[in-house]
Write an enzyme that holds these catalytic residues in place. Structure first.
Site, PDB file in Angstrom:
ATOM      1  N   ARG B 123     -85.016   9.102  35.352  1.00 39.67           N
ATOM      2  CA  ARG B 123     -85.070   9.008  33.925  1.00 39.67           C
ATOM      3  C   ARG B 123     -83.657   9.413  33.207  1.00 39.67           C
ATOM      4  O   ARG B 123     -83.640   9.504  32.267  1.00 39.67           O
ATOM      5  CB  ARG B 123     -85.992  10.098  33.537  1.00 39.67           C
ATOM      6  CG  ARG B 123     -87.440   9.779  33.908  1.00 39.67           C
ATOM      7  CD  ARG B 123     -88.309  10.616  33.079  1.00 39.67           C
ATOM      8  NE  ARG B 123     -89.718  10.495  33.902  1.00 39.67           N
ATOM      9  CZ  ARG B 123     -90.090  11.022  34.731  1.00 39.67           C
ATOM     10  NH1 ARG B 123     -89.138  12.152  35.240  1.00 39.67           N
ATOM     11  NH2 ARG B 123     -91.319  10.971  35.458  1.00 39.67           N
ATOM     12  N   LYS B 144     -74.981   0.555  25.023  1.00 36.20           N
ATOM     13  CA  LYS B 144     -75.805  -0.742  25.510  1.00 36.20           C
ATOM     14  C   LYS B 144     -75.567  -1.013  26.878  1.00 36.20           C
ATOM     15  O   LYS B 144     -74.505  -1.330  27.626  1.00 36.20           O
ATOM     16  CB  LYS B 144     -75.281  -1.936  24.411  1.00 36.20           C
ATOM     17  CG  LYS B 144     -76.178  -1.759  23.351  1.00 36.20           C
ATOM     18  CD  LYS B 144     -76.069  -3.207  22.727  1.00 36.20           C
ATOM     19  CE  LYS B 144     -76.448  -3.335  21.368  1.00 36.20           C
ATOM     20  NZ  LYS B 144     -76.589  -4.707  20.807  1.00 36.20           N
ATOM     21  N   GLU B 186     -63.571 -11.159  22.094  1.00 37.75           N
ATOM     22  CA  GLU B 186     -64.160  -9.761  21.519  1.00 37.75           C
ATOM     23  C   GLU B 186     -63.273  -8.919  20.723  1.00 37.75           C
ATOM     24  O   GLU B 186     -63.753  -8.285  19.816  1.00 37.75           O
ATOM     25  CB  GLU B 186     -64.943  -8.888  22.950  1.00 37.75           C
ATOM     26  CG  GLU B 186     -66.122  -9.780  23.473  1.00 37.75           C
ATOM     27  CD  GLU B 186     -67.491  -9.565  22.641  1.00 37.75           C
ATOM     28  OE1 GLU B 186     -67.446  -9.205  21.443  1.00 37.75           O
ATOM     29  OE2 GLU B 186     -68.474  -9.766  23.431  1.00 37.75           O
ATOM     30  N   LYS B 228     -65.151  -0.633  16.934  1.00 35.02           N
ATOM     31  CA  LYS B 228     -66.513  -0.414  17.713  1.00 35.02           C
ATOM     32  C   LYS B 228     -67.118   0.868  17.608  1.00 35.02           C
ATOM     33  O   LYS B 228     -68.352   0.999  17.496  1.00 35.02           O
ATOM     34  CB  LYS B 228     -66.483  -0.898  19.193  1.00 35.02           C
ATOM     35  CG  LYS B 228     -67.716  -0.775  20.135  1.00 35.02           C
ATOM     36  CD  LYS B 228     -68.601  -1.909  20.273  1.00 35.02           C
ATOM     37  CE  LYS B 228     -69.715  -1.887  21.027  1.00 35.02           C
ATOM     38  NZ  LYS B 228     -69.968  -2.680  22.123  1.00 35.02           N
ATOM     39  N   GLU B 238     -78.916   0.541  16.855  1.00 29.87           N
ATOM     40  CA  GLU B 238     -78.843  -0.854  15.965  1.00 29.87           C
ATOM     41  C   GLU B 238     -80.053  -1.160  15.136  1.00 29.87           C
ATOM     42  O   GLU B 238     -80.792  -1.971  15.308  1.00 29.87           O
ATOM     43  CB  GLU B 238     -78.902  -2.175  17.173  1.00 29.87           C
ATOM     44  CG  GLU B 238     -78.496  -3.341  16.623  1.00 29.87           C
ATOM     45  CD  GLU B 238     -78.226  -4.471  17.707  1.00 29.87           C
ATOM     46  OE1 GLU B 238     -77.571  -4.134  18.891  1.00 29.87           O
ATOM     47  OE2 GLU B 238     -78.218  -5.546  17.349  1.00 29.87           O
ATOM     48  N   ARG B 242     -75.038  -1.909  13.279  1.00 31.15           N
ATOM     49  CA  ARG B 242     -74.432  -2.174  14.493  1.00 31.15           C
ATOM     50  C   ARG B 242     -74.728  -3.665  14.685  1.00 31.15           C
ATOM     51  O   ARG B 242     -74.164  -4.318  15.487  1.00 31.15           O
ATOM     52  CB  ARG B 242     -75.161  -1.472  15.420  1.00 31.15           C
ATOM     53  CG  ARG B 242     -74.633  -1.862  16.838  1.00 31.15           C
ATOM     54  CD  ARG B 242     -74.935  -0.482  17.953  1.00 31.15           C
ATOM     55  NE  ARG B 242     -74.626  -1.270  19.121  1.00 31.15           N
ATOM     56  CZ  ARG B 242     -74.540  -0.160  20.028  1.00 31.15           C
ATOM     57  NH1 ARG B 242     -74.606   1.058  19.993  1.00 31.15           N
ATOM     58  NH2 ARG B 242     -73.983  -0.427  21.398  1.00 31.15           N
ATOM     59  N   ASN B 246     -72.546  -8.342  16.762  1.00 34.24           N
ATOM     60  CA  ASN B 246     -73.248  -9.677  17.201  1.00 34.24           C
ATOM     61  C   ASN B 246     -72.517 -11.002  16.760  1.00 34.24           C
ATOM     62  O   ASN B 246     -73.177 -11.865  17.102  1.00 34.24           O
ATOM     63  CB  ASN B 246     -74.791  -9.640  17.330  1.00 34.24           C
ATOM     64  CG  ASN B 246     -75.353  -8.732  18.085  1.00 34.24           C
ATOM     65  OD1 ASN B 246     -74.939  -8.340  19.251  1.00 34.24           O
ATOM     66  ND2 ASN B 246     -76.472  -8.210  17.727  1.00 34.24           N
ATOM     67  N   HIS B 249     -72.867 -14.180  18.634  1.00 37.17           N
ATOM     68  CA  HIS B 249     -73.681 -13.925  20.018  1.00 37.17           C
ATOM     69  C   HIS B 249     -74.921 -14.470  19.828  1.00 37.17           C
ATOM     70  O   HIS B 249     -75.592 -14.933  20.821  1.00 37.17           O
ATOM     71  CB  HIS B 249     -73.788 -12.505  20.041  1.00 37.17           C
ATOM     72  CG  HIS B 249     -72.739 -11.743  20.753  1.00 37.17           C
ATOM     73  ND1 HIS B 249     -71.428 -11.620  20.112  1.00 37.17           N
ATOM     74  CD2 HIS B 249     -72.527 -10.991  21.766  1.00 37.17           C
ATOM     75  CE1 HIS B 249     -70.707 -11.063  20.582  1.00 37.17           C
ATOM     76  NE2 HIS B 249     -71.233 -10.508  21.856  1.00 37.17           N
ATOM     77  N   HIS B 253     -75.148 -16.361  23.238  1.00 34.55           N
ATOM     78  CA  HIS B 253     -75.908 -16.103  24.355  1.00 34.55           C
ATOM     79  C   HIS B 253     -76.594 -17.201  24.699  1.00 34.55           C
ATOM     80  O   HIS B 253     -76.775 -17.541  25.680  1.00 34.55           O
ATOM     81  CB  HIS B 253     -76.911 -15.002  23.798  1.00 34.55           C
ATOM     82  CG  HIS B 253     -76.451 -13.657  24.082  1.00 34.55           C
ATOM     83  ND1 HIS B 253     -77.029 -12.534  23.434  1.00 34.55           N
ATOM     84  CD2 HIS B 253     -75.297 -13.221  24.908  1.00 34.55           C
ATOM     85  CE1 HIS B 253     -76.289 -11.286  23.999  1.00 34.55           C
ATOM     86  NE2 HIS B 253     -75.089 -11.683  24.552  1.00 34.55           N
ATOM     87  N   HIS B 266     -68.395 -15.355  28.828  1.00 31.84           N
ATOM     88  CA  HIS B 266     -69.274 -14.764  27.937  1.00 31.84           C
ATOM     89  C   HIS B 266     -68.314 -14.819  26.646  1.00 31.84           C
ATOM     90  O   HIS B 266     -68.704 -15.510  25.359  1.00 31.84           O
ATOM     91  CB  HIS B 266     -69.631 -13.191  27.929  1.00 31.84           C
ATOM     92  CG  HIS B 266     -70.082 -12.466  26.752  1.00 31.84           C
ATOM     93  ND1 HIS B 266     -71.274 -13.107  26.261  1.00 31.84           N
ATOM     94  CD2 HIS B 266     -69.547 -11.604  25.937  1.00 31.84           C
ATOM     95  CE1 HIS B 266     -71.432 -11.985  25.281  1.00 31.84           C
ATOM     96  NE2 HIS B 266     -70.458 -11.250  24.990  1.00 31.84           N
TER      97      HIS B 266
END
Lengths: 363, 363
Positions: B123, B144, B186, B228, B238, B242, B246, B249, B253, B266
């Site tokens: 956990r 993330k 990025e 960032k 997010e 936030r 993206n 993205h 993606h 990417h």
């Protein structure tokens, strides 16, 4: 009907306990602000789904919710990575988005599996617990979710608090007697760690509980959940106090794993584990009557108190070493001082635990 | 050497950027209070491990840490459930407990995979990021973490903040040119969403960045990480702001998935995606020069700005529908208003996006 709140700031949530709640699920979803634009996934198991799934989806449909269902095979084996992957596939194919939720309709296995899916799908979406076993009064409160690894139970998981817990005691009436007893083991545990009066109440009302009398059940579940909620509110992520909820679990998890998940029910394994904890308590200074008192309480609920001889001590000890409670080389144990009072000890030598395991095999 | 802090209350953590940091990893582990009694697992990949793994384990051993290593195949394919399971098996067999940590030594794939393992093992245990690519200056900050599902990227994951980020720019010197450019996509993105001056700086210093000049790299990475860190501090999970990270993205993606993970890097995919976002911005009212300015900045970093014709528009649109940014029936897009300024729009009709995808195929 009883209502409790688990106090966790922004993540606080209500627990409703009573009869006929399944029919009102749609209203509870609305009350918690769940989106009617996004699909909601309900996970259930092959035992529970035929009995209650339609009732739940109808209630949600009547309130305007769009639901999908996914039914897993009943039993601990569904807490696997491969079933987890199937659940995630169902969530993606069903178009679940960040405003969707995943609901667990079933016992601890379904709750843990669905909860971990909700915790990890898109980095976490909302989660609803609808427990249908007595045992799940424990697992459905507090946000511990997870799945098993072939080498050890609950190794993969998260803390992910539900949006709400709906406890419809009507769903308990179909439980087989062995599962009733196993569930009552966790109920009694909440008395043993926190509230001696409640532990005594469980023993005194054992017949009513075993017969699933609604008043006894509602009272016992509410008391059990209240102890759990109080402990979780004080220590959500198990940095200290919360570990007391593990009474009987260090030995219990190990014997459950060695016997093969599902051979001994979880509640049965921790029943034996709680006798072991009492024995350890006595070795560390508690009154010697503690073992007999603990045994009598468990036996009143028709729970096993002796470790089956065929389970090898070496294998049990080795399984314990893989348990999460094994930290920095010493074993952490919840040790009872008396009925209703425990302490967390991090210094229990493995040799002493081995003696206890041996002692647990003696009738 | 530069030091930044990601401000997240109890979960705040430092980012160190500079030369020769790998040799000092043991000291940084000590500084952050990582346990010397528990084993620590380092995950790396087949490209990175031969170059830097020994240096890291030696530094940790010299400081008295007991480490285990697990090397995965380089590439996006290692962000799978089956490799994740192997990592968890290694953690259990290595005896990792709740005081252990998992370190990612590598790029974004290793960071995401190791991070999700750290988030879910027992956990959640501690996590250290040691990025070795430029691209990872983005992914290693902000918590993330996650793995891919065959149907869509990053569908399984968590928010799990690292204990610290160690950015040794010496490890960047071995990067192949195509990955350098992809990483700079990025970096430039952080300028495009937040800081027009920094975006211009990237364009002006493109030669130095592409040549991996240490001063340019340190400055650019620190600026990029700072944007960032600021955004993440304001919106860890997010819920709002936030999402501006993206930029590019949503389309990126989708085309990355359709091309087959790893075919387009990417950074290359989001480069094309950022051109698409600029086109969308112009359709929604931004100055028409925005497209050409964005293209020129990306081209200065030797990044692609045209969508390969063989990628089918239908397939791209369908992949976008499975993306996390698709919520309650409409597509969320980060839309530039000008260089350095964006807004989040949740109301972009699919038909308009389809037009943009078509337009992106025109040279």
């Amino acid at each position: 009907m009883g209502t409790l709140t688990v106090e966790l700031g922004e993540r606080s949530y209500p627990i409703y306990i009573g009869q006929g709640l399944l029919e009102k699920a749609g209203a509870y979803f609305e009350q918690r602000g769940l989106s009617k634009k996004s699909p909601h996934l309900i996970i259930s198991d092959s035992n529970t789904a035929p009995l209650y799934l339609n009732k739940l989806t109808e209630s949600l449909a009547n309130a305007g919710y769009n639901t999908l269902t996914f039914v897993v095979e009943a039993g601990e084996k569904s807490k696997s990575l491969s079933v987890y992957e199937e659940v995630i596939t169902a969530a993606i194919e069903g178009g679940l988005d960040r405003s969707s939720s995943i609901t667990a309709l079933g016992g601890g296995v379904v709750g843990d599996l669905a909860g971990f899916a909700a915790a990890s799908y898109m980095r976490g979406i909302r989660f609803v617990q609808i427990p249908t076993t007595i045992l799940a009064h424990d697992s459905s409160v507090g946000g511990k979710v997870g799945i098993n690894h072939p080498l050890a139970k609950n190794m993969i998981g998260a803390f992910h608090q539900p949006e709400l817990v709906l406890y419809d005691v009507d769903t308990l009436l179909t439980l087989p007697p062995r599962e009733v007893s196993a569930g009552l083991a966790e109920m009694l545990k909440h008395g043993l760690i926190w509230d001696a009066d409640f532990a005594c109440w469980c023993q005194e009302h054992a017949q009513g509980l075993l017969a699933l009398e609604p008043e006894a059940l509602e009272y016992g579940l509410e008391k059990g959940c209240a102890v759990k909620a109080k402990v979780v509110s004080q220590d959500e992520k198990e940095n200290g106090l919360r570990a007391i909820l593990n009474l009987g679990h260090t030995i219990g998890h190990a014997i459950e794993a060695i016997a093969g998940y599902g051979t001994l029910l979880h509640g049965e394994a921790i029943s034996i584990g709680m006798v072991g904890s009492a024995m350890l308590g006595v070795r560390l200074g508690a009154d010697p009557s503690l073992v007999q008192e603990t045994r009598a309480m468990l036996q009143s609920l028709r729970l096993p108190v002796v470790l089956p001889r065929e389970l090898e001590t070496d294998a049990i000890m080795s399984a314990m070493m893989h348990d999460k409670k094994f930290k920095e080389g010493s074993i952490t144990f919840v040790v009872p001082l008396s009925i209703g009072q425990v302490e967390i000890r991090k210094d229990i030598p493995a040799s002493l635990v081995r003696e206890i395991v041996e002692q647990l095999k003696e009738v």
